[in-house]
Scaffold this motif. Structure first.
Motif, PDB file in Angstrom:
ATOM      1  N   VAL A   1       5.631  -0.417  -2.314  1.00  0.00           N
ATOM      2  CA  VAL A   1       5.745  -0.810  -3.716  1.00  0.00           C
ATOM      3  C   VAL A   1       4.682  -1.852  -4.031  1.00  0.00           C
ATOM      4  N   VAL A   2       3.894  -1.578  -5.070  1.00  0.00           N
ATOM      5  CA  VAL A   2       2.828  -2.484  -5.503  1.00  0.00           C
ATOM      6  C   VAL A   2       3.232  -3.072  -6.844  1.00  0.00           C
ATOM      7  N   GLY A   3       3.132  -4.403  -6.952  1.00  0.00           N
ATOM      8  CA  GLY A   3       3.548  -5.087  -8.166  1.00  0.00           C
ATOM      9  C   GLY A   3       2.483  -5.089  -9.239  1.00  0.00           C
ATOM     10  N   SER A   4       2.839  -5.613 -10.393  1.00  0.00           N
ATOM     11  CA  SER A   4       1.936  -5.649 -11.539  1.00  0.00           C
ATOM     12  C   SER A   4       0.794  -6.629 -11.300  1.00  0.00           C
ATOM     13  N   GLU A   5      -0.237  -6.521 -12.156  1.00  0.00           N
ATOM     14  CA  GLU A   5      -1.454  -7.295 -11.981  1.00  0.00           C
ATOM     15  C   GLU A   5      -1.203  -8.799 -12.089  1.00  0.00           C
TER      16      GLU A   5
END
Length: 314
Positions: free
Chosen positions: A265-269
């Protein structure tokens, strides 16, 4: 005369036996039969038939693909040439009447011809309307709505390949260029698909297609209404869910389950992982940096993590 029995029809013949009064004859009809069933529960009602028809259609309808909201327009000579060069799906190229023929316009015509795309000439007013008033320079291209995969398709794709699933999930990544870069990295490092939320997140626009450098045609992108719920569904299917976080408990090189079924899971910028998403993850993983003040954007972080996982998987 009224009482003349010889006149045909003057006297009604009596029936056999006594005539039963209404109290005895329709007694059962007067008794209560309980509450009236709802329209959808009465077999002869059109509402019931509509429900049955809808159920049959839902069982017969494939759930695999769902189209995006609507088609997209790419306006401007440079933009149109770029999408044609990169192989972005295009359904038609449009040129405004009287548009000046320069090198970019001629290249767009040649690329459209190579791909067998239709080329139509329209008035400038019509092109203004189609592109929503964008600066089109007399040239525009129409992209079809992207067909998103179902989240379950990503696991099925891994099973068909005989490989442990590897899925990249994005938590509110709003830059389409980051989405395109992640799709490109997913293709390069053997991921089976990318999962994005339906709302408050970038979709597969022309910008994402271009950044993916054609990888979007090889790696499916799925949408989900509720990211947390879908992550839990992946966990129930046997996947380990890890989230990338600067303050993660485990360093990426120490991730010892990278060769098993995995969801990254990659989070927002800006904000990284949301609270509920972070709490759902089995582990929070950090990417070691020489300077703690430095940080990676979503696209780069996903690429680094996928590279490390690809090495762990051999």
């Amino acid at each position: 005369m009224a009482g003349n029995s010889q006149r045909r029809g003057a006297i009604r013949k009596s029936s056999k036996g006594a005539t039963v009064g209404s109290g005895g004859r329709v007694k059962r009809g007067l008794e209560g039969k309980g509450p009236t069933p709802k329209a959808k529960d009465r077999p002869n009602h059109k509402a019931y038939k509509a429900v049955q028809r809808a159920q049959k259609e839902s069982q017969a309808r494939p759930r695999r693909k769902q189209a995006g909201s609507e088609a997209e327009w790419v306006a401007g000579r440079n933009s149109v040439v770029e999408v044609l060069r990169e192989g972005v799906p295009v359904t038609g190229v449009y040129v405004a009447e009287g548009a000046e023929r320069d090198g970019r316009l001629r290249e767009a015509f040649a690329l459209a011809a190579e791909r067998g795309l239709s080329l139509a000439e329209v008035s400038r007013g019509e092109m203004d309307r189609m592109t929503g008033g964008a600066v089109h320079q007399g040239l525009a291209a129409r992209l079809p709505a992207y067909e998103y995969a179902h989240p379950d398709d990503l696991l099925e794709r891994a099973r068909e390949a005989g490989e442990p699933p590897l899925v990249v999930a994005l938590d509110s990544v709003t830059d389409p260029r980051n989405l395109g870069a992640i799709v490109r990295s997913a293709a390069g490092f053997g991921a089976h698909g990318v999962l994005i939320p339906e709302r408050r997140a970038a979709g597969m626009t022309a910008s994402a297609w271009k950044t993916s450098a054609g990888a979007a045609a090889r790696v499916p992108v799925a949408q989900t209404v509720n990211l947390v719920r879908q992550l839990k569904a992946y966990q129930d299917a046997g996947c380990m869910v890890v989230g990338l976080a600067a303050d993660g408990d485990v360093s990426l090189p120490d991730l010892d389950l990278a060769d098993g079924p995995l969801v990254v899971v990659v989070g927002s910028e800006g904000k990284g992982l949301g609270r509920l998403v972070a709490e759902t993850c089995d582990q929070l993983v950090s990417i070691p940096m020489s300077n703690q003040l430095e940080s990676l954007n979503a696209g780069v972080a996903a690429s680094v993590a996928l590279y490390a996982i690809a090495r762990a998987r051999g």
